[in-house]
Design a protein around this motif. Structure first.
Motif, mmCIF file in Angstrom:
data_model
loop_
_atom_site.group_PDB
_atom_site.id
_atom_site.type_symbol
_atom_site.label_atom_id
_atom_site.label_comp_id
_atom_site.label_asym_id
_atom_site.label_seq_id
_atom_site.Cartn_x
_atom_site.Cartn_y
_atom_site.Cartn_z
ATOM 1 N N VAL A 108 -3.635 8.070 2.371
ATOM 2 C CA VAL A 108 -4.954 8.645 2.085
ATOM 3 C C VAL A 108 -6.069 7.609 1.974
ATOM 4 O O VAL A 108 -7.193 7.846 2.398
ATOM 5 C CB VAL A 108 -4.946 9.482 0.782
ATOM 6 C CG1 VAL A 108 -4.166 10.757 0.969
ATOM 7 C CG2 VAL A 108 -4.405 8.689 -0.384
ATOM 8 N N GLU A 109 -5.738 6.463 1.409
ATOM 9 C CA GLU A 109 -6.808 5.526 1.047
ATOM 10 C C GLU A 109 -7.040 4.439 2.082
ATOM 11 O O GLU A 109 -8.175 4.162 2.451
ATOM 12 C CB GLU A 109 -6.478 4.880 -0.312
ATOM 13 C CG GLU A 109 -7.574 4.040 -0.899
ATOM 14 C CD GLU A 109 -8.827 4.828 -1.229
ATOM 15 O OE1 GLU A 109 -9.925 4.271 -1.092
ATOM 16 O OE2 GLU A 109 -8.709 6.007 -1.613
ATOM 17 N N ALA A 110 -5.981 3.799 2.537
ATOM 18 C CA ALA A 110 -6.178 2.631 3.399
ATOM 19 C C ALA A 110 -5.052 2.506 4.406
ATOM 20 O O ALA A 110 -3.881 2.617 4.043
ATOM 21 C CB ALA A 110 -6.254 1.361 2.553
ATOM 22 N N GLY A 151 -7.667 -4.444 -5.380
ATOM 23 C CA GLY A 151 -9.073 -4.233 -5.036
ATOM 24 C C GLY A 151 -9.299 -2.899 -4.345
ATOM 25 O O GLY A 151 -10.323 -2.253 -4.559
ATOM 26 N N ILE A 152 -8.342 -2.487 -3.531
ATOM 27 C CA ILE A 152 -8.470 -1.182 -2.872
ATOM 28 C C ILE A 152 -8.357 -0.075 -3.915
ATOM 29 O O ILE A 152 -9.096 0.903 -3.884
ATOM 30 C CB ILE A 152 -7.404 -1.054 -1.763
ATOM 31 C CG1 ILE A 152 -7.772 -2.010 -0.619
ATOM 32 C CG2 ILE A 152 -7.303 0.388 -1.259
ATOM 33 C CD1 ILE A 152 -6.698 -2.209 0.395
ATOM 34 N N VAL A 153 -7.450 -0.253 -4.874
ATOM 35 C CA VAL A 153 -7.292 0.739 -5.950
ATOM 36 C C VAL A 153 -8.580 0.853 -6.760
ATOM 37 O O VAL A 153 -9.073 1.949 -7.040
ATOM 38 C CB VAL A 153 -6.108 0.358 -6.879
ATOM 39 C CG1 VAL A 153 -6.052 1.287 -8.091
ATOM 40 C CG2 VAL A 153 -4.801 0.384 -6.110
ATOM 41 N N LEU A 183 0.839 -1.204 0.000
ATOM 42 C CA LEU A 183 0.000 0.000 0.000
ATOM 43 C C LEU A 183 0.869 1.248 0.000
ATOM 44 O O LEU A 183 0.555 2.240 -0.665
ATOM 45 C CB LEU A 183 -0.929 -0.005 1.212
ATOM 46 C CG LEU A 183 -2.145 -0.923 1.090
ATOM 47 C CD1 LEU A 183 -2.844 -1.066 2.427
ATOM 48 C CD2 LEU A 183 -3.126 -0.395 0.042
ATOM 49 N N ASN A 184 1.971 1.196 0.721
ATOM 50 C CA ASN A 184 2.911 2.302 0.727
ATOM 51 C C ASN A 184 3.491 2.525 -0.653
ATOM 52 O O ASN A 184 3.570 3.668 -1.134
ATOM 53 C CB ASN A 184 4.061 1.987 1.699
ATOM 54 C CG ASN A 184 4.114 2.983 2.825
ATOM 55 O OD1 ASN A 184 3.660 4.118 2.693
ATOM 56 N ND2 ASN A 184 4.663 2.545 3.936
#
Ligand code: FES
Length: 110
Positions: A48-50, A90-92, A40-41
């Protein structure tokens, strides 16, 4: 720091070796936690997102490694390190990885 859109709680509960329930840590959850943080980093999503957080037992031990996703309010289960890129994608895209989402039958087993 801003409030993130999502928080992923990765169970890192430990139990004694040989315990009937096992534990998410014994199934590799600490490596999954670190991989999620790193990926994620690397995508620039962590600020910002997760946000990925550790958790004590989420009471879904039979489906561990278990991750609770909030505020969407669902569990990923039986997660391995190999699943992490798909979870990040999936987060993207805003889509769940359906094959990992625990069903009501899974949840009933606890
Ligand atoms: S040990 Fe992870 S959900 Fe119980």
């Amino acid at each position: 720091m801003p409030q993130r859109e999502r928080y992923l709680f990765v169970c890192i509960n430990r139990r004694d070796e040989g315990h009937a329930k096992g534990s998410c840590t014994a199934r590799g959850s600490e490596d999954i936690y670190r991989a999620l943080k790193e990926q994620l980093n690397a995508c620039g999503l962590a600020r910002v997102e997760a946000r990925v957080c550790t958790s004590s037992c989420l009471d879904q031990c039979s489906s561990g490694v278990c991750i609770l996703v909030e505020p969407d309010h669902f569990f990923y289960g039986r997660v391995t390190v190999a699943d992490v890129p798909e979870i990040v994608e999936g987060i993207v895209s805003g889509a769940r990885v359906e094959r990992l989402v625990l069903t009501s039958e899974d949840l009933a087993k606890g």
